[in-house]
Design a protein around this motif. Sequence first.
Motif, PDB file in Angstrom:
ATOM      1  N   VAL A 125      33.329  45.460  40.204  1.00  0.00           N
ATOM      2  CA  VAL A 125      34.448  44.711  39.622  1.00  0.00           C
ATOM      3  C   VAL A 125      35.768  45.196  40.200  1.00  0.00           C
ATOM      4  O   VAL A 125      36.616  44.400  40.604  1.00  0.00           O
ATOM      5  CB  VAL A 125      34.455  44.816  38.083  1.00  0.00           C
ATOM      6  CG1 VAL A 125      35.712  44.191  37.493  1.00  0.00           C
ATOM      7  CG2 VAL A 125      33.211  44.150  37.510  1.00  0.00           C
ATOM      8  N   ASN A 126      35.957  46.506  40.270  1.00  0.00           N
ATOM      9  CA  ASN A 126      37.213  47.039  40.795  1.00  0.00           C
ATOM     10  C   ASN A 126      37.369  46.742  42.292  1.00  0.00           C
ATOM     11  O   ASN A 126      38.462  46.408  42.746  1.00  0.00           O
ATOM     12  CB  ASN A 126      37.325  48.534  40.509  1.00  0.00           C
ATOM     13  CG  ASN A 126      37.549  48.776  39.026  1.00  0.00           C
ATOM     14  OD1 ASN A 126      38.298  48.064  38.373  1.00  0.00           O
ATOM     15  ND2 ASN A 126      36.879  49.776  38.490  1.00  0.00           N
ATOM     16  N   ALA A 127      36.289  46.841  43.048  1.00  0.00           N
ATOM     17  CA  ALA A 127      36.355  46.499  44.474  1.00  0.00           C
ATOM     18  C   ALA A 127      36.642  45.011  44.653  1.00  0.00           C
ATOM     19  O   ALA A 127      37.430  44.622  45.522  1.00  0.00           O
ATOM     20  CB  ALA A 127      35.047  46.878  45.172  1.00  0.00           C
ATOM     21  N   SER A 128      36.031  44.174  43.811  1.00  0.00           N
ATOM     22  CA  SER A 128      36.285  42.730  43.881  1.00  0.00           C
ATOM     23  C   SER A 128      37.738  42.421  43.548  1.00  0.00           C
ATOM     24  O   SER A 128      38.365  41.573  44.195  1.00  0.00           O
ATOM     25  CB  SER A 128      35.373  41.979  42.908  1.00  0.00           C
ATOM     26  OG  SER A 128      34.028  42.165  43.262  1.00  0.00           O
ATOM     27  N   THR A 129      38.272  43.110  42.568  1.00  0.00           N
ATOM     28  CA  THR A 129      39.672  42.897  42.189  1.00  0.00           C
ATOM     29  C   THR A 129      40.593  43.279  43.337  1.00  0.00           C
ATOM     30  O   THR A 129      41.533  42.548  43.676  1.00  0.00           O
ATOM     31  CB  THR A 129      40.013  43.689  40.919  1.00  0.00           C
ATOM     32  OG1 THR A 129      39.152  43.236  39.859  1.00  0.00           O
ATOM     33  CG2 THR A 129      41.467  43.491  40.513  1.00  0.00           C
ATOM     34  N   TRP A 130      40.320  44.429  43.964  1.00  0.00           N
ATOM     35  CA  TRP A 130      41.119  44.835  45.130  1.00  0.00           C
ATOM     36  C   TRP A 130      41.005  43.803  46.245  1.00  0.00           C
ATOM     37  O   TRP A 130      41.993  43.456  46.898  1.00  0.00           O
ATOM     38  CB  TRP A 130      40.667  46.210  45.642  1.00  0.00           C
ATOM     39  CG  TRP A 130      41.362  47.340  44.948  1.00  0.00           C
ATOM     40  CD1 TRP A 130      40.859  48.128  43.956  1.00  0.00           C
ATOM     41  CD2 TRP A 130      42.691  47.793  45.189  1.00  0.00           C
ATOM     42  NE1 TRP A 130      41.798  49.038  43.566  1.00  0.00           N
ATOM     43  CE2 TRP A 130      42.934  48.861  44.304  1.00  0.00           C
ATOM     44  CE3 TRP A 130      43.715  47.403  46.055  1.00  0.00           C
ATOM     45  CZ2 TRP A 130      44.148  49.543  44.273  1.00  0.00           C
ATOM     46  CZ3 TRP A 130      44.915  48.084  46.010  1.00  0.00           C
ATOM     47  CH2 TRP A 130      45.120  49.130  45.133  1.00  0.00           C
ATOM     48  N   ALA A 131      39.807  43.311  46.486  1.00  0.00           N
ATOM     49  CA  ALA A 131      39.600  42.320  47.546  1.00  0.00           C
ATOM     50  C   ALA A 131      40.358  41.029  47.244  1.00  0.00           C
ATOM     51  O   ALA A 131      40.970  40.436  48.141  1.00  0.00           O
ATOM     52  CB  ALA A 131      38.109  42.029  47.710  1.00  0.00           C
ATOM     53  N   LEU A 132      40.350  40.608  45.995  1.00  0.00           N
ATOM     54  CA  LEU A 132      41.084  39.397  45.613  1.00  0.00           C
ATOM     55  C   LEU A 132      42.590  39.602  45.773  1.00  0.00           C
ATOM     56  O   LEU A 132      43.306  38.719  46.256  1.00  0.00           O
ATOM     57  CB  LEU A 132      40.727  38.999  44.184  1.00  0.00           C
ATOM     58  CG  LEU A 132      39.310  38.468  43.995  1.00  0.00           C
ATOM     59  CD1 LEU A 132      38.919  38.457  42.527  1.00  0.00           C
ATOM     60  CD2 LEU A 132      39.161  37.089  44.613  1.00  0.00           C
ATOM     61  N   MET A 133      43.074  40.783  45.359  1.00  0.00           N
ATOM     62  CA  MET A 133      44.503  41.084  45.517  1.00  0.00           C
ATOM     63  C   MET A 133      44.887  41.102  46.987  1.00  0.00           C
ATOM     64  O   MET A 133      45.882  40.509  47.396  1.00  0.00           O
ATOM     65  CB  MET A 133      44.829  42.453  44.898  1.00  0.00           C
ATOM     66  CG  MET A 133      44.844  42.469  43.396  1.00  0.00           C
ATOM     67  SD  MET A 133      45.004  44.136  42.691  1.00  0.00           S
ATOM     68  CE  MET A 133      46.137  44.962  43.760  1.00  0.00           C
ATOM     69  N   LEU A 134      44.093  41.786  47.789  1.00  0.00           N
ATOM     70  CA  LEU A 134      44.366  41.888  49.217  1.00  0.00           C
ATOM     71  C   LEU A 134      44.283  40.517  49.882  1.00  0.00           C
ATOM     72  O   LEU A 134      45.142  40.157  50.682  1.00  0.00           O
ATOM     73  CB  LEU A 134      43.380  42.860  49.873  1.00  0.00           C
ATOM     74  CG  LEU A 134      43.509  43.059  51.372  1.00  0.00           C
ATOM     75  CD1 LEU A 134      44.882  43.652  51.719  1.00  0.00           C
ATOM     76  CD2 LEU A 134      42.410  43.977  51.879  1.00  0.00           C
ATOM     77  N   GLY A 135      43.262  39.749  49.524  1.00  0.00           N
ATOM     78  CA  GLY A 135      43.110  38.416  50.094  1.00  0.00           C
ATOM     79  C   GLY A 135      44.297  37.531  49.778  1.00  0.00           C
ATOM     80  O   GLY A 135      44.833  36.849  50.659  1.00  0.00           O
ATOM     81  N   ALA A 136      44.737  37.555  48.528  1.00  0.00           N
ATOM     82  CA  ALA A 136      45.887  36.738  48.135  1.00  0.00           C
ATOM     83  C   ALA A 136      47.133  37.168  48.890  1.00  0.00           C
ATOM     84  O   ALA A 136      47.907  36.343  49.370  1.00  0.00           O
ATOM     85  CB  ALA A 136      46.115  36.836  46.629  1.00  0.00           C
TER      86      ALA A 136
END
Length: 162
Positions: A125-136
């Motif tokens: 979940v935390n890695a996915s959140t970072w990936a979503l933040m970075l992607g955005a």
Amino acid sequence: MDWISADPWPPREPLREAVSAQYLADETASVTRLLPLAAQPRGVSLAVENRAADWIGRLRRRGQSSFDALLLEYDLSSEEGVLLMGLAEALLRIPDAATAEKLIADKLAGADWTAHLGHSGSLLVNASTWALMLGARMLHSPQQPAALLTRLVERASEPVIR
């Protein structure tokens, strides 16, 4: 006008006619009529119930999975959860990569991913959140993605180097 004919349309096949006849049928009456056709003998129903209960019990004994944690963090009561669900459903119907990329870019930018950072004990979940933040951030940065990624790595590694 040879293509206009006084001949009636050819007769429909019986199955097509039966389906067409139900087009505006009353739903309650149709379900009441069809429900007995789906009934199973009690032994079969009981076996299905027992198997389902066994599977659910096994899953619960295994504990919460990473996927469960992701669903809990991004549930449908949050704007981001609704956004991810809508994005997943839309991506199933988009035929080309270019349109999919535009949709993803549009949707990622409209969410507050930082609000979910560190809420879960799940690494996924935390890695996915970072990936979503970075992607955005990468999708809507005036800089090239490579330059933005380099700057991000430099900033993130400063405390480690210190």
